[in-house]
Design an enzyme around this catalytic site. Structure first.
Site, PDB file in Angstrom:
ATOM      1  N   ARG A   1      15.842  -0.341   4.350  1.00  0.00           N
ATOM      2  CA  ARG A   1      14.942  -0.847   3.306  1.00  0.00           C
ATOM      3  C   ARG A   1      15.743  -1.085   2.031  1.00  0.00           C
ATOM      4  O   ARG A   1      16.659  -0.341   1.712  1.00  0.00           O
ATOM      5  CB  ARG A   1      13.838   0.183   3.006  1.00  0.00           C
ATOM      6  CG  ARG A   1      12.953   0.543   4.190  1.00  0.00           C
ATOM      7  CD  ARG A   1      11.856  -0.462   4.406  1.00  0.00           C
ATOM      8  NE  ARG A   1      10.939  -0.495   3.287  1.00  0.00           N
ATOM      9  CZ  ARG A   1       9.924   0.364   3.116  1.00  0.00           C
ATOM     10  NH1 ARG A   1       9.744   1.352   3.970  1.00  0.00           N
ATOM     11  NH2 ARG A   1       9.100   0.235   2.087  1.00  0.00           N
TER      12      ARG A   1
ATOM     13  N   LYS B   1      -0.551   7.930   3.235  1.00  0.00           N
ATOM     14  CA  LYS B   1      -0.859   6.538   3.539  1.00  0.00           C
ATOM     15  C   LYS B   1      -1.883   6.408   4.664  1.00  0.00           C
ATOM     16  O   LYS B   1      -2.162   5.295   5.125  1.00  0.00           O
ATOM     17  CB  LYS B   1       0.422   5.795   3.916  1.00  0.00           C
ATOM     18  CG  LYS B   1       1.477   5.780   2.814  1.00  0.00           C
ATOM     19  CD  LYS B   1       2.709   5.026   3.277  1.00  0.00           C
ATOM     20  CE  LYS B   1       3.803   5.051   2.222  1.00  0.00           C
ATOM     21  NZ  LYS B   1       4.992   4.285   2.660  1.00  0.00           N
TER      22      LYS B   1
ATOM     23  N   PRO C   1       0.813  -1.214   0.000  1.00  0.00           N
ATOM     24  CA  PRO C   1       0.000   0.000   0.000  1.00  0.00           C
ATOM     25  C   PRO C   1       0.847   1.264   0.000  1.00  0.00           C
ATOM     26  O   PRO C   1       1.692   1.461   0.865  1.00  0.00           O
ATOM     27  CB  PRO C   1      -0.800  -0.117   1.302  1.00  0.00           C
ATOM     28  CG  PRO C   1      -0.741  -1.558   1.680  1.00  0.00           C
ATOM     29  CD  PRO C   1       0.587  -2.042   1.194  1.00  0.00           C
ATOM     30  N   GLU C   2       0.646   2.102  -1.021  1.00  0.00           N
ATOM     31  CA  GLU C   2       1.256   3.426  -1.054  1.00  0.00           C
ATOM     32  C   GLU C   2       0.133   4.422  -1.309  1.00  0.00           C
ATOM     33  O   GLU C   2      -1.045   4.070  -1.233  1.00  0.00           O
ATOM     34  CB  GLU C   2       2.376   3.479  -2.099  1.00  0.00           C
ATOM     35  CG  GLU C   2       3.502   2.495  -1.767  1.00  0.00           C
ATOM     36  CD  GLU C   2       4.783   2.690  -2.548  1.00  0.00           C
ATOM     37  OE1 GLU C   2       5.025   3.803  -3.052  1.00  0.00           O
ATOM     38  OE2 GLU C   2       5.558   1.716  -2.650  1.00  0.00           O
TER      39      GLU C   2
END
Length: 280
Positions: A257, A51, A2-3
């Site tokens: 990340r 978000k 989800p972005e």
């Protein structure tokens, strides 16, 4: 994952199913709000901010209470599903964190990263820190550039994930944006040749995908919807070199990340102005 575009579409689906209707089902399956019931409350609107997702409600006339907002964040695995009332859920019930329904539709939030109910006039406390939203009505690219430049030595690959600077971007979009713009992810933000173009590209890419069921950044809904994301070790579609995958984190390595890029196409001396400006 989800972005901002995913959350935008989620808000639109929830808005269509819930807004302007009175709740007949209200079930919060988190300890903090387990005893809260919004049955007979009206859903006024559903909005996204980066978000973050906000479902705004108001009480019936007989209830003396302030309007409340249901604030949720999907994090990595969360999602809201909408069903016709009585329809079987596609995910197991034990993963549900919130159930909101009316006579026609039921919305269920599964595996939500967090769920909180607060007064609507206090929303600024949970989203006020966010930077400009490329999908928001008050999108301000100049403010986004100003915030990004506040720490000119920070690598652009880290700055793009900071929701305080520009909200809605995640690991997919930061990898894709930097590839399309031909910017190496370790380039200090202050050394990016045309930061305004990079910010504009973020706006264009998210808007191009906000109505798509499948996110695409290559401009063609084919076998490879992404230029570089998730394609480490594969051939670059631009130069045929081998794509790289590296970990990128702040100095304390608290938010490490993986980022994907092409070392050949994204050399630090290549300017953004040389990128493909015909990209959607």
């Amino acid at each position: 994952m989800p972005e901002g575009d995913t959350v935008f579409r989620t808000a639109r689906r929830l808005e269509a199913a819930l807004a302007g209707r009175v709740l007949s089902v209200s079930d919060f399956r988190v300890p903090a709000h387990a005893t809260l019931s919004l049955v007979d409350w009206m859903v006024e609107s559903v909005v996204s901010r980066g978000k973050h997702l906000l479902i705004r409600t108001r009480p019936p006339a007989r209830v003396s209470a302030p309007p409340l907002s249901i604030h949720s964040h999907l994090l990595m695995e969360g999602h809201w599903d909408v069903y016709a009332t009585g329809e079987r859920w596609r995910s197991p019930a034990f993963k549900a964190r919130a159930v909101l329904g009316n006579t026609a539709f039921t919305a269920v939030g599964f595996d939500l990263g967090f769920l909180h109910v607060l007064r609507t006039n206090e929303e600024v406390e949970v989203i006020g820190h966010l930077g400009p939203d490329p999908l928001g009505h008050s999108w301000d690219p100049d403010e986004a550039v100003r915030r990004l430049l506040a720490d000119p030595l920070r690598p652009i690959g880290l700055a793009l994930l900071d929701q305080r600077l520009l909200c809605g971007l995640g690991n997919v979009y930061r990898s894709e944006l930097l590839f399309v713009a031909r910017v190496h992810p370790r380039t200090p933000t202050g050394e990016v040749e045309d930061l305004h173009h990079l910010v504009d590209l973020a706006h264009r890419l998210l808007n191009a995908n906000k109505d798509r069921a499948r996110r695409v950044t290559t401009g063609a809904d084919g076998m490879n919807p992404y230029w570089v994301y998730g394609r480490g070790g594969q051939a670059c579609m631009r130069c045929r070199g081998i794509l790289s995958k590296e970990s990128l984190a702040e100095s304390d390595r608290s938010a490490e990340r993986d980022i994907y890029f092409c070392a050949s196409c994204q050399g630090s001396t290549v300017r953004i102005g040389e990128s493909n400006r015909n990209h959607p």
